[in-house]
Write an enzyme that holds these catalytic residues in place. Sequence first.
Site, short mmCIF file in Angstrom:
data_model
loop_
_atom_site.label_atom_id
_atom_site.label_comp_id
_atom_site.label_asym_id
_atom_site.label_seq_id
_atom_site.Cartn_x
_atom_site.Cartn_y
_atom_site.Cartn_z
N THR A 266 -0.04 69.89 15.22
CA THR A 266 -0.99 69.22 16.14
C THR A 266 -1.96 68.36 15.19
O THR A 266 -2.28 68.94 14.30
CB THR A 266 -1.71 70.06 17.23
OG1 THR A 266 -2.89 69.42 17.65
CG2 THR A 266 -2.19 71.19 16.32
N CYS B 49 -0.88 61.76 18.40
CA CYS B 49 -0.88 63.26 19.20
C CYS B 49 0.30 63.52 19.10
O CYS B 49 1.53 62.63 19.25
CB CYS B 49 -1.40 62.93 20.54
SG CYS B 49 -1.20 64.68 21.53
#
Length: 230
Positions: free
Chosen positions: A83, A196
Amino acid sequence: MRTLGLIGGMSWESTAIYYRLLNRLARERLGGLHSARLILWSVDFAEIAALQASGDWDGLTARMEEAGAALRRAGAEAVVICTNTMHRMAAEVEAAAGLPLIHIADVTAAACVDAGVRRPALLATRYTMEQDFYRERLRAGGVNPITPDDAGRTLVHRIIYEELCQGIVRDESRAAYLELIETLRRDGADGVILGCTEVGLLIGPEHTDLPVFDTTALHCAAALDFALAG
């Protein structure tokens, strides 16, 4: 081949992509029945998202440090945080694990520079777009990202958490992202960072003529480079 330790589940939608890409790259590079040596520590993202929303970054850091240390005990030889946002505590995780950490912003900045891109649009969670930990890391790598205005950041963030992290991909959300990209192009953006790990579910190089940098794919390629170098 070195064993990679993945901290995932943030969200599992993108962690599944990490698993698939790392194994596919291992097979492509080594051939036959080869796959990547991986250890996965997967969190409950509802708990992580709640701590993010409340601003409890100390609590989040403690969770991530625990994951890094656990991966080392399990036999990992490097850490991969699956992430972008949780690279906010990358240094602490690296120290807690006592292992090399392959930083997603470093490999992304290097790819931008190699492509001659210096002012990419950054589409990511609000935390990644607004806090310094990621943008400063990109700048250190020679890249000066451009982010949407407040309304645009709110839109991008909402789609990530309410749709992409839940496996929902909507054409209207893709159109909204592409409209933002065109606005940022007019502001001088010369590329697009999918900042992202879920954003690649929604848009890709086929949707814009600007260079697109999928941080998930770049991170996986760098991680496998490390694994195969050992």
